[in-house]
Write a protein that holds these residues in place. Structure first.
Motif, PDB file in Angstrom:
ATOM      1  N   PHE A 108      15.406  -7.803   9.388  1.00 15.26           N
ATOM      2  CA  PHE A 108      15.002  -7.522  10.919  1.00 15.26           C
ATOM      3  C   PHE A 108      16.255  -7.736  11.892  1.00 15.26           C
ATOM      4  N   TYR A 134      18.794  -5.019  11.158  1.00 14.64           N
ATOM      5  CA  TYR A 134      18.517  -3.684  11.812  1.00 14.64           C
ATOM      6  C   TYR A 134      18.409  -3.779  13.318  1.00 14.64           C
ATOM      7  N   SER A 135      17.720  -4.605  13.907  1.00 19.28           N
ATOM      8  CA  SER A 135      17.725  -4.780  15.256  1.00 19.28           C
ATOM      9  C   SER A 135      19.130  -4.749  16.003  1.00 19.28           C
ATOM     10  N   THR A 148      20.533  -1.181  15.575  1.00 20.55           N
ATOM     11  CA  THR A 148      19.631  -0.385  16.715  1.00 20.55           C
ATOM     12  C   THR A 148      20.188  -0.643  18.141  1.00 20.55           C
TER      13      THR A 148
END
Length: 62
Positions: free
Chosen positions: A19, A22-23, A26
């Motif tokens: 998490f 990928y955060s 992004t």
């Protein structure tokens, strides 16, 4: 039961790692897109202004 808790803890740890990773990816891509858009807009404004100035010069001095 203790083994089960270890698996749950490992799963939560793995999930949090994915998490967070990928955060960050992004957020980095969104930031890059915003920066790129700004520089592209600035570039197009400069080119449009150059064209406008060129045509003004041609109209003033035929």
């Amino acid at each position: 039961m203790k083994l089960n808790n270890v698996f749950i803890a490992k799963g939560i740890e793995q999930g949090l790692k994915w998490f967070i990773t990928y955060s960050l990816i992004t957020l980095l891509s969104i930031y890059t897109i915003i920066i790129t858009r700004r520089s592209l807009i600035k570039l197009f404004h400069e080119r449009i202004n150059a064209v406008i100035l060129r045509y003004r010069d041609e109209i003033d001095d035929p």
